[in-house]
Write an enzyme that holds these catalytic residues in place. Structure first.
Site, mmCIF file in Angstrom:
data_model
loop_
_atom_site.group_PDB
_atom_site.id
_atom_site.type_symbol
_atom_site.label_atom_id
_atom_site.label_comp_id
_atom_site.label_asym_id
_atom_site.label_seq_id
_atom_site.Cartn_x
_atom_site.Cartn_y
_atom_site.Cartn_z
ATOM 1 N N GLY A 8 0.836 -1.116 -0.041
ATOM 2 C CA GLY A 8 0.137 -0.062 -0.085
ATOM 3 C C GLY A 8 1.062 1.332 0.147
ATOM 4 O O GLY A 8 0.469 2.245 0.539
ATOM 5 N N ASP A 13 -1.279 5.983 4.101
ATOM 6 C CA ASP A 13 -0.670 5.589 5.127
ATOM 7 C C ASP A 13 0.878 5.042 4.780
ATOM 8 O O ASP A 13 1.552 5.447 5.387
ATOM 9 C CB ASP A 13 -1.243 4.497 5.827
ATOM 10 N N LEU A 80 -0.382 -2.527 4.800
ATOM 11 C CA LEU A 80 -1.062 -1.419 4.337
ATOM 12 C C LEU A 80 -2.045 -1.763 3.315
ATOM 13 O O LEU A 80 -2.977 -0.744 3.186
ATOM 14 C CB LEU A 80 -0.482 -0.102 4.629
ATOM 15 N N THR A 125 -9.139 -2.068 11.630
ATOM 16 C CA THR A 125 -9.867 -0.752 11.605
ATOM 17 C C THR A 125 -11.041 -0.691 12.505
ATOM 18 O O THR A 125 -11.700 -1.702 12.861
ATOM 19 C CB THR A 125 -10.439 -0.770 10.034
ATOM 20 N N GLU A 127 -13.853 0.077 11.918
ATOM 21 C CA GLU A 127 -15.111 -0.138 11.098
ATOM 22 C C GLU A 127 -15.485 -1.492 11.436
ATOM 23 O O GLU A 127 -16.697 -1.852 11.327
ATOM 24 C CB GLU A 127 -14.596 -0.151 9.794
ATOM 25 N N TYR A 149 -16.338 -4.471 3.779
ATOM 26 C CA TYR A 149 -14.991 -4.281 3.869
ATOM 27 C C TYR A 149 -14.839 -4.724 5.368
ATOM 28 O O TYR A 149 -13.733 -5.092 5.750
ATOM 29 C CB TYR A 149 -14.973 -2.533 3.951
ATOM 30 N N LYS A 153 -12.071 -7.123 7.155
ATOM 31 C CA LYS A 153 -11.057 -6.904 8.134
ATOM 32 C C LYS A 153 -11.188 -7.540 9.254
ATOM 33 O O LYS A 153 -10.270 -7.824 10.086
ATOM 34 C CB LYS A 153 -11.285 -5.239 8.319
#
Ligand code: NDP
Ligand code: GDP
Length: 333
Positions: A8, A13, A80, A125, A127, A149, A153
């Site tokens: 990433g 990030d 990431l 996360t 989330e 998502y 995760k």
């Protein structure tokens, strides 16, 4: 010289973490997937593009991951990379799962089979808390994911813990609450707002948004990547919530941006008007999600105590940073 692979690397990030590791004397290998777009703008703006060794790696390709780790022999591996946009995960759940869940499995298998000394960081996360079951949210709070998502995760979060417990690997998951910056992707509400309001100011183009009633615990990405690094410097691997402990309604974030731009305005429900009664922000139903995460606020006491980490930025400095950057970019459009 310590060696780190960052997946990433072209994301928000990835850029900030690479900058931090370079400042600490690391050799940084930035893992990128093939893409035809303008992908290095963040590394360019951060002034570090020429200091990173770019390597090709797609998380959906296990043999590719193995080959890169074999060649680099890293001390640390920061994962990431992700399909990181919640809204898109409703439309593309398969690719989201492939990258955000199985991609992590692919990396952990290589580390388990051939590179057990590599320290691994997983980008978990807030989330995952979704429809929250406890406020504020800490490491022990039950997950209740509200999007493909977040479901993906949750899988990779538990996988990272499972490989630590099963195979004695050094794996850490940072449960990071929303963090923003001038490098944030333009599809996320904060950056969409700062960029969109600058554009409205210059051209009168109306900004279209969805649900402005939710609350987020927003930090600055620059502070949060430091926590990632600190996790891998501890004697023992562990998982940490990284957050500011303050939560803000999206409407209030917008208000702070408009104040920073000195724009007199009025909210009428979900929409925003200027002093002449013209639209600044209009509602567009297409930006509403099938299920929403209404309110997030983190408790980072474990990270404060064990990592000696504290955020340096405030929401005000974050807003200022983002507005200044978008005003500056507009000049060169
Ligand atoms: P970005 O969306 O800015 O960056 C995501 C990165 O992942 C990009 O470099 C992208 O590459 C890369 N990527 C996507 N798919 C693949 C793939 N199949 N193979 C290899 N690389 C891929 O995310 P952020 O920097 O904001 O976030 C970093 C991580 O932290 C993500 O995992 C995200 O889910 C997580 N996270 C972020 C939070 C936040 O508020 N920012 C909060 C909590 C967790 P490309 O440029 O080619 O698209
Ligand atoms: P998330 O917390 O990872 O989903 O980060 P986002 O920045 O994508 O969304 C934060 C909140 O803003 C969510 O509650 C969204 O529903 C809300 N939101 C309202 N309008 C928009 C919009 O136009 N784009 C995005 N991305 N989010 C919006």
């Amino acid at each position: 010289m310590k060696k780190a692979i960052i997946t990433g690397i072209t994301g928000q990030d990835g850029g900030y973490l690479a900058k931090l590791l370079l400042s600490k004397g690391y050799k940084v290998y930035g893992a990128q997937r093939r893409n035809t777009g303008k992908r290095y703008w963040r590394l360019d703006e951060l002034g570090i593009l020429d200091q990173i060794e770019l390597v090709d790696m797609d998380l959906s390709e296990p043999y590719n991951i193995e080959k890169v780790i074999d060649e680099v022999q890293p001390d640390e591996f920061y994962n990431l990379a992700a399909q990181s946009f919640v809204d898109l995960s409703f439309k593309q759940p398969q690719i989201t799962t492939l990258v955000n869940s199985l991609g992590v499995l692919n990396i952990l298998e290589v580390i388990k089979n051939k590179h057990q000394k590599v320290k691994f960081y997983q980008a978990s996360t807030s989330e995952m808390y979704g429809k929250v079951t406890e406020t504020p949210q800490k490491e022990t709070t039950r997950f209740y994911p509200r999007s493909p998502y977040a479901c993906a995760k949750v899988y990779s979060h538990y996988l990272s813990i499972n490989y630590r417990e099963s195979y004695n690997l050094f794996t850490c998951s940072g449960i990071l609450f929303n963090h923003e910056s001038p490098m944030r992707g333009e599809e996320f509400v904060t950056r969409k707002t700062t960029k969109g309001l600058v554009e409205w100011l210059k051209t009168g183009k109306i900004l279209e948004l969805g649900n402005l009633e939710s609350y987020r615990d927003w930090g600055h990405a620059e502070d949060y990547v430091e926590a990632m690094w600190l996790m891998l410097q501890q004697d023992k691997p562990n998982d940490y919530v990284i957050s500011t402990g303050k939560t803000t309604k999206i409407k209030d974030f917008i208000k702070k941006c408009l104040d920073e731009l000195n724009v007199k305005h009025e909210f009428r429900g979900q929409e925003v008007f200027d002093e002449n009664g013209n639209y600044i922000i209009k509602t567009n139903p297409k930006f509403f999600r099938p299920t929403e995460v209404d309110a997030l606020i983190g408790d980072s006491n474990k990270a404060f105590k064990d990592l000696n980490w504290k955020p340096k930025h405030t929401l005000e400095t974050l807003v200022k940073d983002m507005i200044i950057a978008d005003l500056e970019r507009y000049k060169y459009k």
